[in-house]
Design an enzyme around this catalytic site. Structure first.
Site, PDB file in Angstrom:
ATOM      1  N   HIS A  56       0.876  -1.199  -0.069  1.00 31.17           N
ATOM      2  CA  HIS A  56      -0.136  -0.203  -0.137  1.00 31.17           C
ATOM      3  C   HIS A  56       0.880   1.258   0.154  1.00 31.17           C
ATOM      4  CE1 HIS A  56      -3.490  -2.384   0.603  1.00 31.17           C
ATOM      5  NE2 HIS A  56      -3.031  -2.819   1.938  1.00 31.17           N
ATOM      6  N   SER A 116      -6.709  -4.925  -5.549  1.00 31.71           N
ATOM      7  CA  SER A 116      -6.666  -6.353  -4.474  1.00 31.71           C
ATOM      8  C   SER A 116      -7.631  -6.100  -3.512  1.00 31.71           C
ATOM      9  CB  SER A 116      -5.221  -6.239  -3.831  1.00 31.71           C
ATOM     10  OG  SER A 116      -4.241  -6.299  -4.685  1.00 31.71           O
ATOM     11  N   CYS A 147       0.312 -10.849  -3.504  1.00 28.94           N
ATOM     12  CA  CYS A 147      -0.713 -11.681  -3.074  1.00 28.94           C
ATOM     13  C   CYS A 147      -0.441 -13.473  -3.022  1.00 28.94           C
ATOM     14  CB  CYS A 147      -1.950 -11.692  -4.089  1.00 28.94           C
ATOM     15  SG  CYS A 147      -2.525 -10.046  -4.093  1.00 28.94           S
TER      16      CYS A 147
END
Length: 186
Positions: A56, A116, A147
């Site tokens: 992020h 995501s 991921c």
């Protein structure tokens, strides 16, 4: 989010929280250390959502969905579908053709991940949510297996649209409208 969820009553109004994080890698409950390839100076934070590791940072919209799923008669799979549909519609409004992948939650453009998802449900209520890459530095994604998928390419609206990429504010308004419509939120 945890405190908000723990303090909820049957009358607590559902909320969407929109924000951008400073640079951070978050590793979900199933996260494995081998997916952190070279985090360098970016902190790694263990979080209580599903999924592996993601990044992020500035230029990425994160929306936390604090919803009472029981009151909405909404299951987790239906919530994931709703989130993915909202992202696809948002991207489509800016001319980007995208789709979810039934094998891996999120939204993709030509096999590259542009958004995501990572959720947690506790006491029948959801928290955590989605991350949409709008106009961000994508280099940190090369430091992880996004991921949990080695070699997964990540993209952004800026990469896809170049100079015609909308500003962050316009994207946030559209995304919140799409989510709000599907959730019947005001």
């Amino acid at each position: 989010m945890r405190s908000f969820t723990d303090a909820r009553t049957p009358d607590t109004v559902d909320e969407l929280w929109l924000l951008q994080h400073p640079p951070v890698f978050t590793q979900g409950l199933a996260g494995r250390a081998e997916h952190l390839l070279a985090p360098g100076d970016i902190p790694v934070v263990q979080v209580d959502r599903g999924g592996q590791v993601t990044y992020h940072g500035p230029g990425q919209w994160v929306v936390y969905l604090l919803l009472d799923l029981r009151r909405r008669h909404l299951g987790v799979r239906a919530l994931v579908d709703l989130i993915e549909q909202s992202i696809v519609a948002t991207l489509g409004s800016f001319g980007i053709q995208s789709a979810p992948d039934p094998k891996a939650p999120g939204v993709y453009v030509n096999g590259q991940k542009v958004a995501s998802l990572g959720l947690r449900v506790r006491r029948g209520c959801s928290y955590h949510g989605l991350a949409l890459n709008v106009d961000m530095d994508l280099e940190p994604f090369t430091r992880i297996n996004p991921c949990g998928y080695a070699g997964l390419e990540v993209t952004s609206m800026r990469t896809l649209l170049g100079d015609s990429c909308p500003d962050m504010q316009l994207v946030s308004e559209n995304l919140l409208q799409e989510l709000g419509n599907r959730l019947a939120l005001q």
